[in-house]
Scaffold this motif. Structure first.
Motif, PDB file in Angstrom:
ATOM      1  N   LEU A  87      -2.259   9.069  -1.805  1.00  0.00           N
ATOM      2  CA  LEU A  87      -2.589   8.263  -2.877  1.00  0.00           C
ATOM      3  C   LEU A  87      -2.529   6.846  -2.567  1.00  0.00           C
ATOM      4  O   LEU A  87      -3.132   5.822  -2.942  1.00  0.00           O
ATOM      5  CB  LEU A  87      -1.607   8.169  -3.976  1.00  0.00           C
ATOM      6  N   HIS A  88      -1.868   6.356  -1.516  1.00  0.00           N
ATOM      7  CA  HIS A  88      -1.935   5.150  -0.566  1.00  0.00           C
ATOM      8  C   HIS A  88      -2.412   5.072   0.697  1.00  0.00           C
ATOM      9  O   HIS A  88      -1.744   5.120   1.431  1.00  0.00           O
ATOM     10  CB  HIS A  88      -0.365   4.733  -0.995  1.00  0.00           C
ATOM     11  N   CYS A  89      -3.563   4.572   0.828  1.00  0.00           N
ATOM     12  CA  CYS A  89      -4.000   4.861   2.300  1.00  0.00           C
ATOM     13  C   CYS A  89      -5.324   3.595   2.258  1.00  0.00           C
ATOM     14  O   CYS A  89      -6.243   3.675   1.571  1.00  0.00           O
ATOM     15  CB  CYS A  89      -4.726   6.208   2.493  1.00  0.00           C
ATOM     16  N   HIS A  90      -5.097   2.598   3.073  1.00  0.00           N
ATOM     17  CA  HIS A  90      -5.862   1.511   3.278  1.00  0.00           C
ATOM     18  C   HIS A  90      -7.196   1.923   4.277  1.00  0.00           C
ATOM     19  O   HIS A  90      -6.783   2.190   5.482  1.00  0.00           O
ATOM     20  CB  HIS A  90      -5.353   0.359   3.799  1.00  0.00           C
ATOM     21  N   LEU A  91      -8.258   1.939   3.868  1.00  0.00           N
ATOM     22  CA  LEU A  91      -9.473   2.274   4.640  1.00  0.00           C
ATOM     23  C   LEU A  91      -9.455   1.192   6.142  1.00  0.00           C
ATOM     24  O   LEU A  91      -9.346   1.712   7.050  1.00  0.00           O
ATOM     25  CB  LEU A  91     -10.818   1.917   3.800  1.00  0.00           C
ATOM     26  N   ILE A 126      -0.326  -1.485  -8.820  1.00  0.00           N
ATOM     27  CA  ILE A 126      -0.123  -2.750  -8.055  1.00  0.00           C
ATOM     28  C   ILE A 126       0.859  -2.589  -6.908  1.00  0.00           C
ATOM     29  O   ILE A 126       1.880  -1.828  -7.118  1.00  0.00           O
ATOM     30  CB  ILE A 126       0.677  -3.814  -9.165  1.00  0.00           C
ATOM     31  N   HIS A 127       0.808  -3.165  -5.795  1.00  0.00           N
ATOM     32  CA  HIS A 127       1.565  -3.145  -4.751  1.00  0.00           C
ATOM     33  C   HIS A 127       2.967  -4.095  -5.142  1.00  0.00           C
ATOM     34  O   HIS A 127       2.558  -5.325  -5.596  1.00  0.00           O
ATOM     35  CB  HIS A 127       0.999  -3.990  -3.513  1.00  0.00           C
ATOM     36  N   ALA A 128       4.011  -3.677  -5.307  1.00  0.00           N
ATOM     37  CA  ALA A 128       5.151  -4.531  -5.761  1.00  0.00           C
ATOM     38  C   ALA A 128       6.319  -3.870  -5.188  1.00  0.00           C
ATOM     39  O   ALA A 128       6.509  -2.702  -5.192  1.00  0.00           O
ATOM     40  CB  ALA A 128       5.254  -4.454  -7.311  1.00  0.00           C
ATOM     41  N   GLY A 186       2.662   0.477  -5.862  1.00  0.00           N
ATOM     42  CA  GLY A 186       2.638   0.832  -4.473  1.00  0.00           C
ATOM     43  C   GLY A 186       3.968   0.189  -3.810  1.00  0.00           C
ATOM     44  O   GLY A 186       4.508  -0.784  -3.903  1.00  0.00           O
ATOM     45  N   HIS A 187       4.886   1.181  -3.095  1.00  0.00           N
ATOM     46  CA  HIS A 187       5.872   0.742  -2.342  1.00  0.00           C
ATOM     47  C   HIS A 187       7.331   1.136  -3.513  1.00  0.00           C
ATOM     48  O   HIS A 187       7.818   2.204  -3.552  1.00  0.00           O
ATOM     49  CB  HIS A 187       5.888  -0.360  -1.636  1.00  0.00           C
ATOM     50  N   GLY A 188       7.464  -0.177  -4.060  1.00  0.00           N
ATOM     51  CA  GLY A 188       8.614  -0.137  -4.981  1.00  0.00           C
ATOM     52  C   GLY A 188       9.902   0.109  -4.440  1.00  0.00           C
ATOM     53  O   GLY A 188      10.967   0.170  -5.060  1.00  0.00           O
ATOM     54  N   THR A 245       0.847   7.430   3.785  1.00  0.00           N
ATOM     55  CA  THR A 245       0.664   6.732   5.156  1.00  0.00           C
ATOM     56  C   THR A 245       0.714   5.168   4.991  1.00  0.00           C
ATOM     57  O   THR A 245       1.073   4.546   6.107  1.00  0.00           O
ATOM     58  CB  THR A 245      -0.374   7.226   5.770  1.00  0.00           C
ATOM     59  N   ASP A 246       0.057   4.474   3.997  1.00  0.00           N
ATOM     60  CA  ASP A 246      -0.281   3.317   3.956  1.00  0.00           C
ATOM     61  C   ASP A 246      -1.421   2.911   4.867  1.00  0.00           C
ATOM     62  O   ASP A 246      -2.565   2.721   4.393  1.00  0.00           O
ATOM     63  CB  ASP A 246       0.906   2.372   4.231  1.00  0.00           C
ATOM     64  N   ASN A 247      -1.337   3.009   6.202  1.00  0.00           N
ATOM     65  CA  ASN A 247      -2.184   2.612   7.059  1.00  0.00           C
ATOM     66  C   ASN A 247      -1.951   3.587   8.373  1.00  0.00           C
ATOM     67  O   ASN A 247      -1.162   3.544   9.017  1.00  0.00           O
ATOM     68  CB  ASN A 247      -2.315   1.335   7.572  1.00  0.00           C
TER      69      ASN A 247
HETATM   70 ZN   LIG Z   1      -0.678  -0.826   1.073  1.00  0.00          ZN
END
Ligand SMILES: [Zn+2]
Length: 326
Positions: free
Chosen positions: A14-18, A191-193, A214-216, A269-271
């Protein structure tokens, strides 16, 4: 579950930056010079989120045309397919790509990413959606432009808006107007928070009505806040390697605490390139740090399915596969 079984497990990301996840081969071929993970990723010595964010330059330069954006999305889906990810949500900031690009508008970038998503699903069988990131350092007008793009393509390849960028410099509380506009226009947002900023940022994100956080990770130890996540059923997108690299977490990783509290945690993974990781790597390390059972590993993937913006048929297919896996 050993590493090979984790790799074989049907997965959702769900959380992957292109622009943090393009393969070194893709970047090298688009920039015309040879770059590898050593050049493109950060080490654990990375000092902060701000230093982490500086690593994105080469990837953004490699996404300078609509064709490159389309192929970039396909490149990430190919990586996902190689480790049995069935569905993924890929995010980027269309204004950033347009500004770094070659006569490409933000709208062109979004249309190209959707083209890449469709072509990638056909080629690799990995389904997905695009998330468009509003940015903390942009003014309201520019972020409303991103909101309009989400609205235009919602349900046509784009599933929601995100808020990303330097959280400690631009507090979440300053984005009330943006999310009010999103609610008025019926645009879902996440929201990234709780990454570079703490409790107040997470509380602001919850008060704005974010569908996911995102993260938390910085709600660690704050029981009252954890209970609120449980009561509201708000999922969190945890990214262990990235969280250690950006110093969002410096001690015990809070996954075990969050699972025991009943929070709907997911692993991501995030990135993939900047953090030099895969979803298999993240789940394997999560298993180690939180001492996860096989059933808990499968639960994390079920959480990701249920927290996703996938259609019901896709969700049911993956849930069935997960039921059959154990
Ligand atoms: Zn992120």
């Amino acid at each position: 579950m050993d590493r090979e079984q984790i790799k074989a497990l049907p997965k959702v990301e769900l959380h992957c930056h292109l622009d943090g996840s393009l393969s070194p081969e893709f970047i090298s071929s688009h920039l015309g010079r040879s770059l590898d993970f050593k050049d493109l990723s950060v080490s654990i010595e990375c000092a902060s989120l701000n230093e982490y964010l500086e690593k994105f330059d080469a990837e953004i330069k490699a996404l300078s045309t609509p064709d490159a954006v389309r192929d970039g999305v396909m490149d990430v889906l190919a990586q996902a397919d190689a480790e049995n990810v069935r569905y993924m949500e890929i995010r980027f900031d269309p204004f950033c790509l347009a500004e770094a690009g070659n006569a490409m508008t933000p709208d062109d970038a979004v249309a190209a990413s959707i083209e890449g998503l469709r072509a990638g699903t056909l080629k690799y069988g990995v389904k997905g959606n695009i998330i468009l990131c509003a940015m903390r350092h942009f003014d309201l007008e520019k972020n409303l432009g991103t909101l309009s793009l989400v609205e235009k393509y919602l349900g046509k390849g784009v599933c929601c808006m995100d808020l990303a960028g330097a959280e400690a410099v631009y507090p979440t509380s300053g984005f009330k107007e943006l999310f009010k506009a999103a609610r008025t226009r019926n645009v879902p947002y996440i929201i990234h928070a709780g990454e570079a900023d703490g409790e107040s940022s997470i509380r602001a994100a919850l008060s704005f009505g974010a569908k996911r956080i995102g993260h938390g990770v910085r709600m660690q130890g704050i029981r009252e806040l954890e209970n609120e996540f449980v009561e509201k059923g708000i999922p969190i997108e945890m990214c262990p390697t990235s969280n250690f690299q950006t110093k969002a977490v410096t001690g015990i990783y809070p996954l075990r605490e969050f699972i025991d509290a009943g929070i709907m945690a997911t692993i991501n993974t995030d990135n993939r390139t900047v953090s030099n990781t895969t979803l298999t790597d993240e789940l394997e390390s999560a298993k180690g740090v939180a001492n996860l059972t096989d059933a808990e590993l499968v639960s994390l993937e079920k959480n990701a399915v249920n927290a996703s913006f996938a259609d019901e048929a896709t969700k049911n297919d993956i849930l069935k596969e997960l039921e059959a896996f154990l």
